[in-house]
Write a protein that holds these residues in place. Structure first.
Motif, PDB file in Angstrom:
ATOM      1  N   LYS A 133      -7.966   9.614  -3.947  1.00  0.00           N
ATOM      2  CA  LYS A 133      -7.005   9.321  -4.996  1.00  0.00           C
ATOM      3  C   LYS A 133      -7.282  10.248  -6.171  1.00  0.00           C
ATOM      4  O   LYS A 133      -8.350  10.853  -6.277  1.00  0.00           O
ATOM      5  CB  LYS A 133      -7.108   7.857  -5.414  1.00  0.00           C
ATOM      6  CG  LYS A 133      -6.644   6.884  -4.330  1.00  0.00           C
ATOM      7  CD  LYS A 133      -6.595   5.462  -4.856  1.00  0.00           C
ATOM      8  CE  LYS A 133      -6.017   4.517  -3.802  1.00  0.00           C
ATOM      9  NZ  LYS A 133      -5.924   3.129  -4.301  1.00  0.00           N
ATOM     10  N   LEU A 134      -6.314  10.355  -7.068  1.00  0.00           N
ATOM     11  CA  LEU A 134      -6.438  11.284  -8.186  1.00  0.00           C
ATOM     12  C   LEU A 134      -7.684  11.024  -9.025  1.00  0.00           C
ATOM     13  O   LEU A 134      -8.386  11.954  -9.425  1.00  0.00           O
ATOM     14  CB  LEU A 134      -5.193  11.198  -9.069  1.00  0.00           C
ATOM     15  CG  LEU A 134      -3.948  11.928  -8.555  1.00  0.00           C
ATOM     16  CD1 LEU A 134      -2.726  11.533  -9.378  1.00  0.00           C
ATOM     17  CD2 LEU A 134      -4.159  13.434  -8.598  1.00  0.00           C
ATOM     18  N   GLN A 135      -7.977   9.754  -9.292  1.00  0.00           N
ATOM     19  CA  GLN A 135      -9.142   9.439 -10.116  1.00  0.00           C
ATOM     20  C   GLN A 135     -10.426   9.913  -9.443  1.00  0.00           C
ATOM     21  O   GLN A 135     -11.316  10.481 -10.094  1.00  0.00           O
ATOM     22  CB  GLN A 135      -9.217   7.930 -10.375  1.00  0.00           C
ATOM     23  CG  GLN A 135     -10.354   7.510 -11.297  1.00  0.00           C
ATOM     24  CD  GLN A 135     -10.194   8.083 -12.701  1.00  0.00           C
ATOM     25  OE1 GLN A 135      -9.222   7.795 -13.390  1.00  0.00           O
ATOM     26  NE2 GLN A 135     -11.142   8.905 -13.130  1.00  0.00           N
ATOM     27  N   GLU A 136     -10.517   9.721  -8.130  1.00  0.00           N
ATOM     28  CA  GLU A 136     -11.710  10.156  -7.420  1.00  0.00           C
ATOM     29  C   GLU A 136     -11.753  11.678  -7.316  1.00  0.00           C
ATOM     30  O   GLU A 136     -12.830  12.283  -7.375  1.00  0.00           O
ATOM     31  CB  GLU A 136     -11.772   9.527  -6.029  1.00  0.00           C
ATOM     32  CG  GLU A 136     -13.120   9.726  -5.356  1.00  0.00           C
ATOM     33  CD  GLU A 136     -13.255   8.969  -4.063  1.00  0.00           C
ATOM     34  OE1 GLU A 136     -14.384   8.873  -3.558  1.00  0.00           O
ATOM     35  OE2 GLU A 136     -12.239   8.483  -3.538  1.00  0.00           O
ATOM     36  N   ASP A 190      -2.121  16.731  -2.919  1.00  0.00           N
ATOM     37  CA  ASP A 190      -3.097  15.679  -2.655  1.00  0.00           C
ATOM     38  C   ASP A 190      -4.426  16.338  -2.287  1.00  0.00           C
ATOM     39  O   ASP A 190      -4.498  17.547  -2.047  1.00  0.00           O
ATOM     40  CB  ASP A 190      -2.617  14.701  -1.582  1.00  0.00           C
ATOM     41  CG  ASP A 190      -2.451  15.352  -0.223  1.00  0.00           C
ATOM     42  OD1 ASP A 190      -1.608  16.253  -0.102  1.00  0.00           O
ATOM     43  OD2 ASP A 190      -3.156  14.959   0.717  1.00  0.00           O
ATOM     44  N   LYS A 215       3.574   6.359  -5.195  1.00  0.00           N
ATOM     45  CA  LYS A 215       3.438   6.550  -6.647  1.00  0.00           C
ATOM     46  C   LYS A 215       2.334   7.551  -6.948  1.00  0.00           C
ATOM     47  O   LYS A 215       2.479   8.418  -7.818  1.00  0.00           O
ATOM     48  CB  LYS A 215       3.138   5.202  -7.322  1.00  0.00           C
ATOM     49  CG  LYS A 215       3.019   5.300  -8.842  1.00  0.00           C
ATOM     50  CD  LYS A 215       2.736   3.939  -9.457  1.00  0.00           C
ATOM     51  CE  LYS A 215       2.597   4.048 -10.974  1.00  0.00           C
ATOM     52  NZ  LYS A 215       2.277   2.734 -11.584  1.00  0.00           N
ATOM     53  N   GLU A 216       1.217   7.447  -6.230  1.00  0.00           N
ATOM     54  CA  GLU A 216       0.098   8.364  -6.414  1.00  0.00           C
ATOM     55  C   GLU A 216       0.510   9.808  -6.138  1.00  0.00           C
ATOM     56  O   GLU A 216       0.107  10.742  -6.830  1.00  0.00           O
ATOM     57  CB  GLU A 216      -1.046   7.957  -5.478  1.00  0.00           C
ATOM     58  CG  GLU A 216      -2.274   8.825  -5.575  1.00  0.00           C
ATOM     59  CD  GLU A 216      -3.294   8.329  -6.582  1.00  0.00           C
ATOM     60  OE1 GLU A 216      -4.287   9.026  -6.787  1.00  0.00           O
ATOM     61  OE2 GLU A 216      -3.087   7.258  -7.182  1.00  0.00           O
ATOM     62  N   LEU A 217       1.363   9.978  -5.119  1.00  0.00           N
ATOM     63  CA  LEU A 217       1.827  11.315  -4.754  1.00  0.00           C
ATOM     64  C   LEU A 217       2.964  11.810  -5.642  1.00  0.00           C
ATOM     65  O   LEU A 217       3.330  12.993  -5.594  1.00  0.00           O
ATOM     66  CB  LEU A 217       2.297  11.326  -3.298  1.00  0.00           C
ATOM     67  CG  LEU A 217       1.217  11.146  -2.223  1.00  0.00           C
ATOM     68  CD1 LEU A 217       1.863  10.933  -0.852  1.00  0.00           C
ATOM     69  CD2 LEU A 217       0.288  12.354  -2.185  1.00  0.00           C
ATOM     70  N   SER A 228      -9.588  11.437   2.417  1.00  0.00           N
ATOM     71  CA  SER A 228      -8.513  11.464   1.434  1.00  0.00           C
ATOM     72  C   SER A 228      -8.990  10.872   0.116  1.00  0.00           C
ATOM     73  O   SER A 228      -9.720   9.874   0.098  1.00  0.00           O
ATOM     74  CB  SER A 228      -7.301  10.679   1.947  1.00  0.00           C
ATOM     75  OG  SER A 228      -6.751  11.307   3.081  1.00  0.00           O
ATOM     76  N   GLU A 260       0.832  -1.206   0.000  1.00  0.00           N
ATOM     77  CA  GLU A 260       0.000   0.000   0.000  1.00  0.00           C
ATOM     78  C   GLU A 260       0.868   1.258   0.000  1.00  0.00           C
ATOM     79  O   GLU A 260       0.551   2.247  -0.678  1.00  0.00           O
ATOM     80  CB  GLU A 260      -0.915  -0.008   1.226  1.00  0.00           C
ATOM     81  CG  GLU A 260      -2.023  -1.051   1.158  1.00  0.00           C
ATOM     82  CD  GLU A 260      -2.748  -1.200   2.481  1.00  0.00           C
ATOM     83  OE1 GLU A 260      -3.917  -1.611   2.454  1.00  0.00           O
ATOM     84  OE2 GLU A 260      -2.140  -0.914   3.547  1.00  0.00           O
ATOM     85  N   ASN A 267       2.217   2.005  -3.551  1.00  0.00           N
ATOM     86  CA  ASN A 267       1.205   2.601  -4.422  1.00  0.00           C
ATOM     87  C   ASN A 267       0.886   4.037  -3.997  1.00  0.00           C
ATOM     88  O   ASN A 267       0.644   4.904  -4.851  1.00  0.00           O
ATOM     89  CB  ASN A 267      -0.073   1.757  -4.389  1.00  0.00           C
ATOM     90  CG  ASN A 267       0.112   0.417  -5.086  1.00  0.00           C
ATOM     91  OD1 ASN A 267       0.927   0.287  -5.996  1.00  0.00           O
ATOM     92  ND2 ASN A 267      -0.641  -0.584  -4.655  1.00  0.00           N
ATOM     93  N   TYR A 268       0.888   4.267  -2.705  1.00  0.00           N
ATOM     94  CA  TYR A 268       0.591   5.605  -2.175  1.00  0.00           C
ATOM     95  C   TYR A 268       1.658   6.604  -2.612  1.00  0.00           C
ATOM     96  O   TYR A 268       1.350   7.719  -3.052  1.00  0.00           O
ATOM     97  CB  TYR A 268       0.513   5.527  -0.654  1.00  0.00           C
ATOM     98  CG  TYR A 268      -0.046   6.756   0.029  1.00  0.00           C
ATOM     99  CD1 TYR A 268      -1.255   7.309  -0.361  1.00  0.00           C
ATOM    100  CD2 TYR A 268       0.623   7.344   1.098  1.00  0.00           C
ATOM    101  CE1 TYR A 268      -1.785   8.420   0.288  1.00  0.00           C
ATOM    102  CE2 TYR A 268       0.107   8.457   1.749  1.00  0.00           C
ATOM    103  CZ  TYR A 268      -1.095   8.982   1.334  1.00  0.00           C
ATOM    104  OH  TYR A 268      -1.610  10.082   1.988  1.00  0.00           O
TER     105      TYR A 268
END
Length: 441
Positions: free
Chosen positions: A239-242, A226, A206-208, A237, A200, A203-204
């Motif tokens: 994610k980018l897609q949301e 973020d 990478k998202e940032l 919080s 997790e 992936n977190y």
């Protein structure tokens, strides 16, 4: 608003919106405007107004006015463009990302904001760029719609419907846009990170857009953004897609929001750097106005995180000059109450009710401690911070004396915790370790 504008403050009666940090007044004669009144009270952990710092309202209003004035000034953006060209000369991809789009307009015309000026306490005159002779708690701003998502429940799952935003105009985008220049110990992304497993975390990061593990009090190679929800009962919080879905906008608009927020953070960072303070992160709110994106809402020490460094007994510490000081105070001096707020939030996630309902019920039944009073000696230290900042903004103190005063206040705050036998707890939150600051430079 080219001619002189005067607002009769005596006609402001009951606020149309009463928040924890500001009151809003709608104007019948000018339905497109509203008056914002900054309050001396403060809120932490979403509990509502539970403390008050004298003079903080005047200082935060002045700081808000100063920053919005800078945002609207093309010459200031030309300086920022030169700054990012030097700072990110080796990262050509990131430099190109920041330079294209909003910054091109900012350099020509300044940024679009909702800010119309600060109101003089005695005359009611609205000052667009300069400061009024008689400072007040009031600013005049353009009004944008607040559209709140509706709740949908299914099988004990509580969802939020954002469909009303699509096709709407002149509304505040329902995102808290958080720009992080580095990582502090109180950062929400650090708390999230600690509760994740290895996969997790990967992936977190990478998202940032980060490559190295998170370590408090270190700088990022470049600012990251973020998002959390704005109008749900508790910040969530995203994610980018949301975040793209919640924004009610196109992908290009979301990228422009990201660019605006990073550029705005760099501008604010440069302002504080000149007076000896370091900006770690801040929150922006953005409104949609046709094809334009507009900076809105307050920007002051409630929505930014700035620090100074102080050496106390041969050890270096960070001292917060923002609301984080109050958060740390409650965590250290009233830890049982702080843990109760976390427990109530966990219960709220399961029930779908507001966590305040859980907290107040627990306090009424005696298994949560009551909301504590803040030590007056600690409030005095916070008041000193605000008085020092407003003296500088109004030209009543020199830069050197301001920086010297900040160091004095920092030592006083650390000494407060030492005198109460909890310096070790303060050190865990704000002490400088071996990896501090230098790792990502």
């Amino acid at each position: 608003m080219s001619e002189k504008t005067v607002i009769d403050l005596s006609r402001l009666r009951k606020p149309d919106y009463n928040g924890s940090v500001q009151e809003l007044y709608f104007l019948e004669e000018h339905p497109e405007w509203m008056v914002c009144k900054t309050m001396p009270g403060g809120s932490v952990f979403d509990v509502g107004t539970i403390f008050s710092i004298p003079n903080s309202d005047i200082c935060r209003t002045a700081l808000r006015h100063k920053i919005y004035s800078l945002l609207e000034t093309p010459e200031e953006w030309e300086n920022i463009y030169g700054h990012i060209c030097r700072k990110y000369a080796r990262d050509k991809e990131f430099l190109a990302f920041l330079s294209e789009g909003p910054l091109e307009d900012f350099r020509l015309r300044g940024a679009d904001t909702h800010h119309l000026g600060m109101i003089d306490r005695d005359t009611g005159e609205v000052y667009r760029k300069s400061f009024p002779p008689h400072p007040s708690q009031y600013v005049l701003v353009k009004k944008y719609k607040i559209i709140k998502p509706s709740r949908v429940s299914y099988n004990d799952n509580h969802l939020w419907d954002y469909s009303e935003y699509y096709g709407a105009d002149k509304f505040v985008v329902p995102l808290e846009n958080i720009v992080r220049i580095g990582l502090t110990s109180g950062s929400s992304i650090y708390r999230n990170y600690l509760n994740m497993n290895d996969a997790e975390r990967k992936n977190y990061l990478k998202e940032l857009g980060l490559r190295e593990e998170l370590v408090p009090w270190t700088l990022f190679a470049k600012p990251v953004v973020d998002f959390t929800t704005k109008y749900e009962p508790e910040d969530r919080s995203l994610k980018l897609q949301e975040a793209l879905h919640v924004s009610g906008s196109s992908g290009k608009k979301l990228l422009d929001i990201i660019k605006m927020c990073i550029l705005g953070a760099i501008l604010v960072s440069e302002f504080f750097r000149k007076i000896g303070l370091f900006l770690w992160d801040l929150k922006w709110e953005i409104a949609r106005d046709g094809d334009k994106l507009v900076f809105v809402d307050t920007i002051d020490t409630d929505s930014i995180r700035v620090t100074t460094k102080a050496n106390y007994n041969n050890k270096d510490y960070f001292v917060n000059f923002n609301k984080q000081s109050m958060r740390d105070y409650y965590k250290i001096m009233h830890s049982q109450w702080f843990e109760a707020t976390k427990s109530a939030k966990a219960a709220a996630l399961k029930s779908g009710k507001s966590f305040l309902e859980h907290l107040r019920a627990g306090q009424a039944e005696g298994y949560y401690p009551g909301t504590p009073q803040v030590d007056r000696r600690f409030i005095d230290i916070q008041e000193d911070k605000f008085n020092t900042l407003i003296a500088y903004i109004y030209g009543q103190a020199t830069l050197d004396s301001t920086i010297e005063k900040y160091n004095e206040i920092g030592l006083k705050e650390i000494g407060y915790y030492d005198a109460n036998g909890v310096l070790e707890e303060y050190d865990k939150l704000n002490g400088m370790g071996e990896e501090t600051v230098v790792r990502s430079q």
